[in-house]
Motif scaffolding. Structure first.
Motif, PDB file in Angstrom:
ATOM      1  N   ILE A  16       0.865  -1.140  -0.069  1.00 31.91           N
ATOM      2  CA  ILE A  16       0.026  -0.048   0.022  1.00 31.91           C
ATOM      3  C   ILE A  16       0.885   1.287  -0.029  1.00 31.91           C
ATOM      4  O   ILE A  16       0.294   2.277  -0.098  1.00 31.91           O
ATOM      5  CB  ILE A  16      -0.965  -0.084   1.121  1.00 31.91           C
ATOM      6  CG1 ILE A  16      -2.069   0.767   1.055  1.00 31.91           C
ATOM      7  CG2 ILE A  16      -0.245   0.211   2.518  1.00 31.91           C
ATOM      8  CD1 ILE A  16      -3.380   0.203   0.356  1.00 31.91           C
ATOM      9  N   HIS A  17       2.194   1.291   0.211  1.00 28.84           N
ATOM     10  CA  HIS A  17       2.853   2.276   0.482  1.00 28.84           C
ATOM     11  C   HIS A  17       4.346   2.277  -0.348  1.00 28.84           C
ATOM     12  O   HIS A  17       5.320   2.090   0.227  1.00 28.84           O
ATOM     13  CB  HIS A  17       3.282   2.632   1.951  1.00 28.84           C
ATOM     14  CG  HIS A  17       3.821   3.856   2.524  1.00 28.84           C
ATOM     15  ND1 HIS A  17       3.512   4.517   3.259  1.00 28.84           N
ATOM     16  CD2 HIS A  17       4.779   4.715   1.837  1.00 28.84           C
ATOM     17  CE1 HIS A  17       4.176   5.887   3.388  1.00 28.84           C
ATOM     18  NE2 HIS A  17       4.927   5.756   2.680  1.00 28.84           N
ATOM     19  N   THR A  18       4.113   2.473  -1.511  1.00 26.02           N
ATOM     20  CA  THR A  18       5.267   2.532  -2.444  1.00 26.02           C
ATOM     21  C   THR A  18       5.124   3.894  -3.313  1.00 26.02           C
ATOM     22  O   THR A  18       4.110   4.596  -3.276  1.00 26.02           O
ATOM     23  CB  THR A  18       5.383   1.650  -3.706  1.00 26.02           C
ATOM     24  OG1 THR A  18       4.351   1.435  -4.420  1.00 26.02           O
ATOM     25  CG2 THR A  18       5.386  -0.018  -3.067  1.00 26.02           C
ATOM     26  N   HIS A  19       6.373   4.285  -3.766  1.00 21.93           N
ATOM     27  CA  HIS A  19       6.236   5.860  -4.199  1.00 21.93           C
ATOM     28  C   HIS A  19       6.794   5.722  -5.678  1.00 21.93           C
ATOM     29  O   HIS A  19       7.670   5.070  -6.128  1.00 21.93           O
ATOM     30  CB  HIS A  19       7.525   6.818  -3.573  1.00 21.93           C
ATOM     31  CG  HIS A  19       6.943   6.983  -2.141  1.00 21.93           C
ATOM     32  ND1 HIS A  19       5.981   7.833  -1.918  1.00 21.93           N
ATOM     33  CD2 HIS A  19       7.327   6.526  -1.071  1.00 21.93           C
ATOM     34  CE1 HIS A  19       5.866   7.986  -0.427  1.00 21.93           C
ATOM     35  NE2 HIS A  19       6.667   7.033  -0.136  1.00 21.93           N
ATOM     36  N   PHE A  20       5.880   6.318  -6.545  1.00 22.79           N
ATOM     37  CA  PHE A  20       6.238   6.659  -8.044  1.00 22.79           C
ATOM     38  C   PHE A  20       6.031   8.054  -8.263  1.00 22.79           C
ATOM     39  O   PHE A  20       5.024   8.503  -8.078  1.00 22.79           O
ATOM     40  CB  PHE A  20       5.575   5.630  -8.895  1.00 22.79           C
ATOM     41  CG  PHE A  20       6.075   4.256  -9.134  1.00 22.79           C
ATOM     42  CD1 PHE A  20       7.254   4.033  -9.633  1.00 22.79           C
ATOM     43  CD2 PHE A  20       5.599   3.224  -8.274  1.00 22.79           C
ATOM     44  CE1 PHE A  20       7.741   2.694  -9.692  1.00 22.79           C
ATOM     45  CE2 PHE A  20       6.218   2.038  -7.993  1.00 22.79           C
ATOM     46  CZ  PHE A  20       7.283   1.704  -8.751  1.00 22.79           C
ATOM     47  N   PHE A 123      -5.430   8.058  -1.960  1.00 24.70           N
ATOM     48  CA  PHE A 123      -4.619   9.608  -1.707  1.00 24.70           C
ATOM     49  C   PHE A 123      -3.594   9.471  -0.720  1.00 24.70           C
ATOM     50  O   PHE A 123      -3.588   8.629   0.315  1.00 24.70           O
ATOM     51  CB  PHE A 123      -5.758  10.799  -1.254  1.00 24.70           C
ATOM     52  CG  PHE A 123      -6.645  10.851  -2.518  1.00 24.70           C
ATOM     53  CD1 PHE A 123      -7.328  10.276  -2.880  1.00 24.70           C
ATOM     54  CD2 PHE A 123      -6.355  12.408  -2.957  1.00 24.70           C
ATOM     55  CE1 PHE A 123      -8.094  10.686  -4.124  1.00 24.70           C
ATOM     56  CE2 PHE A 123      -7.256  12.642  -4.077  1.00 24.70           C
ATOM     57  CZ  PHE A 123      -7.946  11.946  -4.659  1.00 24.70           C
ATOM     58  N   LYS A 124      -2.821  10.196  -0.853  1.00 22.99           N
ATOM     59  CA  LYS A 124      -1.542  10.628   0.214  1.00 22.99           C
ATOM     60  C   LYS A 124      -1.621  11.960   0.659  1.00 22.99           C
ATOM     61  O   LYS A 124      -1.745  12.980  -0.189  1.00 22.99           O
ATOM     62  CB  LYS A 124      -0.145  10.243  -0.661  1.00 22.99           C
ATOM     63  CG  LYS A 124       1.267  10.509   0.159  1.00 22.99           C
ATOM     64  CD  LYS A 124       1.285   9.772   1.343  1.00 22.99           C
ATOM     65  CE  LYS A 124       2.423  10.092   2.224  1.00 22.99           C
ATOM     66  NZ  LYS A 124       3.635   9.184   2.064  1.00 22.99           N
ATOM     67  N   ALA A 125      -1.536  12.080   1.795  1.00 26.98           N
ATOM     68  CA  ALA A 125      -1.144  13.358   2.677  1.00 26.98           C
ATOM     69  C   ALA A 125      -0.029  13.492   3.539  1.00 26.98           C
ATOM     70  O   ALA A 125       0.007  12.599   4.460  1.00 26.98           O
ATOM     71  CB  ALA A 125      -2.458  13.824   3.364  1.00 26.98           C
ATOM     72  N   ALA A 187       0.542   6.236   8.202  1.00 29.79           N
ATOM     73  CA  ALA A 187       1.704   5.667   7.614  1.00 29.79           C
ATOM     74  C   ALA A 187       2.795   5.167   8.551  1.00 29.79           C
ATOM     75  O   ALA A 187       2.559   5.922   9.808  1.00 29.79           O
ATOM     76  CB  ALA A 187       2.448   6.799   6.618  1.00 29.79           C
ATOM     77  N   HIS A 188       3.677   4.434   8.481  1.00 32.69           N
ATOM     78  CA  HIS A 188       4.690   4.090   9.421  1.00 32.69           C
ATOM     79  C   HIS A 188       4.336   3.776  10.653  1.00 32.69           C
ATOM     80  O   HIS A 188       4.949   3.957  11.616  1.00 32.69           O
ATOM     81  CB  HIS A 188       5.806   5.305   9.588  1.00 32.69           C
ATOM     82  CG  HIS A 188       6.202   5.856   8.062  1.00 32.69           C
ATOM     83  ND1 HIS A 188       7.282   5.013   7.431  1.00 32.69           N
ATOM     84  CD2 HIS A 188       5.926   6.954   7.387  1.00 32.69           C
ATOM     85  CE1 HIS A 188       7.285   5.854   6.173  1.00 32.69           C
ATOM     86  NE2 HIS A 188       6.663   6.830   6.303  1.00 32.69           N
ATOM     87  N   LEU A 189       3.124   2.965  10.682  1.00 33.06           N
ATOM     88  CA  LEU A 189       2.376   2.784  11.992  1.00 33.06           C
ATOM     89  C   LEU A 189       2.363   3.713  13.203  1.00 33.06           C
ATOM     90  O   LEU A 189       2.623   3.480  13.921  1.00 33.06           O
ATOM     91  CB  LEU A 189       3.191   1.457  12.362  1.00 33.06           C
ATOM     92  CG  LEU A 189       2.364   0.261  13.108  1.00 33.06           C
ATOM     93  CD1 LEU A 189       1.593  -0.497  12.205  1.00 33.06           C
ATOM     94  CD2 LEU A 189       3.627  -0.392  14.031  1.00 33.06           C
ATOM     95  N   SER A 244       5.933  -0.480   2.511  1.00 25.80           N
ATOM     96  CA  SER A 244       7.390  -0.677   2.288  1.00 25.80           C
ATOM     97  C   SER A 244       8.173   0.663   2.295  1.00 25.80           C
ATOM     98  O   SER A 244       9.377   0.752   2.754  1.00 25.80           O
ATOM     99  CB  SER A 244       7.878  -1.556   1.205  1.00 25.80           C
ATOM    100  OG  SER A 244       7.660  -0.887  -0.136  1.00 25.80           O
ATOM    101  N   ASP A 245       7.695   1.648   1.623  1.00 25.02           N
ATOM    102  CA  ASP A 245       8.285   2.849   1.066  1.00 25.02           C
ATOM    103  C   ASP A 245       9.459   2.538   0.190  1.00 25.02           C
ATOM    104  O   ASP A 245      10.268   3.339  -0.422  1.00 25.02           O
ATOM    105  CB  ASP A 245       9.056   3.484   2.202  1.00 25.02           C
ATOM    106  CG  ASP A 245       8.874   4.723   2.501  1.00 25.02           C
ATOM    107  OD1 ASP A 245       7.962   5.455   1.549  1.00 25.02           O
ATOM    108  OD2 ASP A 245       9.192   5.666   3.530  1.00 25.02           O
ATOM    109  N   PHE A 246       9.258   1.490  -0.629  1.00 23.28           N
ATOM    110  CA  PHE A 246       9.905   1.345  -2.012  1.00 23.28           C
ATOM    111  C   PHE A 246       9.796   2.251  -2.832  1.00 23.28           C
ATOM    112  O   PHE A 246       8.659   2.687  -3.127  1.00 23.28           O
ATOM    113  CB  PHE A 246       9.574  -0.044  -2.474  1.00 23.28           C
ATOM    114  CG  PHE A 246       9.950  -0.483  -3.910  1.00 23.28           C
ATOM    115  CD1 PHE A 246      11.512  -1.227  -4.164  1.00 23.28           C
ATOM    116  CD2 PHE A 246       9.506  -0.122  -5.089  1.00 23.28           C
ATOM    117  CE1 PHE A 246      11.825  -1.395  -5.086  1.00 23.28           C
ATOM    118  CE2 PHE A 246      10.062  -0.417  -6.347  1.00 23.28           C
ATOM    119  CZ  PHE A 246      11.079  -0.887  -6.252  1.00 23.28           C
TER     120      PHE A 246
HETATM  121 ZN   LIG Z   1       6.582   7.036   2.216  1.00 25.91          ZN
END
Ligand SMILES: [Zn+2]
Length: 284
Positions: A16-20, A123-125, A187-189, A244-246
């Motif tokens: 759920i948490h990768t960045h492009f 979405f991301k905030a 995010a990040h628990l 993961s933040d991949f």
């Molecule tokens: Zn991130």
């Protein structure tokens, strides 16, 4: 990597948490981490510095069946442009979840409505990088629309790696009180305020937490997860999502998976976290 999910009897992973992001923006993010601006007091070398197609191929190779493409602005006038790039990325990457973002600024409601209409499903905030108050009145309509559409928003609201003016459980809890149907993924628990954010999830059924960087050697040195909270983490098995933040991580992807397995919360917990919860939440 495949052995991890095959041994659990899963068809793969959902992250759920990768960045492009647009390549020039991602270059700047990488430079920010590598030049020591994240304020963690130790090196943060980016492990996956490949071009975009190779990074997508890597996730597929790892067995990540669906992944997000989280992006976020650090100033006004950027979000609409990021969203149009993200729509293009989602169109050419069928296994990527169409992701979008916003900033407190005039026009936010209009471009968020447009993104939802175009099929954005996550979405991301980023309250730390964006340094804005989530209670800002220009965002009220935005939270309202996300709540109405039941589109989840990944919120970086914990005070890690360094606190921001509006990080911590207070401001985001007020937003949730005002918009009770809003689906928030912390995010990040919630690092380092793990206990506060686990409590929030315990009280509010539409609050989830992602595992991004949690329990890895890197984050444990900065913000160790208190062992006393493990029973609550186990009890919230249906509310924790693999993140993961991949690619912006200083270690190989497998390290995140092994860190989760090492918690020893059982294979049902791992199956829910690494796959089933996201499938259910996002209707995959
Ligand atoms: Zn991130």
């Amino acid at each position: 990597m495949a052995a991890f999910w095959r041994d659990l009897g899963l068809p793969g992973l959902v992250d759920i948490h990768t960045h492009f992001m647009p390549p020039k923006v991602l270059e700047k993010v990488w430079a920010f981490f590598e030049d020591g601006h994240a304020g963690v007091g130790r090196p943060w070398p980016i492990y996956y510095r490949q071009p975009e197609e190779e990074r997508v191929a890597l996730l597929r190779e790892f067995g990540v069946r669906r992944f997000s493409a989280l992006l976020y602005p650090h100033k006004p006038g950027m979000a609409a442009w990021l969203n149009s790039w993200a729509a293009g990325f989602a169109a050419r990457t069928p296994d990527a979840l169409h992701s979008a973002t916003f900033f407190p600024e005039p026009g936010a409601a209009a471009y968020v409505a447009e993104a939802i209409g175009a099929g954005a499903r996550l979405f991301k905030a980023h309250l730390q990088v964006g340094a804005y108050d989530p209670r800002d009145e220009t965002l009220d309509a935005v939270w309202g629309m996300l709540a109405e559409a039941r589109v989840p928003v990944v919120v970086h609201c914990g005070s890690g790696p360094t606190p921001g003016r509006f990080t911590g459980p207070g401001p985001v809890s007020e937003v949730l009180a005002r918009h009770p149907r809003l689906v928030v993924i912390v995010a990040h628990l919630g690092a380092p305020e793990y206990g506060d954010f686990l409590s929030l999830a315990g009280r509010v059924p539409d609050v989830y937490l992602d595992t991004t960087m949690a329990f890895t050697g890197f984050l444990e040195r900065l913000a160790p997860f208190p062992a006393a909270l493990l029973p609550r983490l186990a009890a919230l098995a249906d509310r924790i999502l693999l993140g993961s933040d991949f690619p912006n991580i200083p270690y190989p992807y497998l390290h995140q998976l092994k860190a989760l397995a090492r918690l020893d919360l059982g294979t049902d917990w791992l199956r829910a976290v690494c796959y089933h919860n996201a499938v259910r939440l996002l209707g995959l």
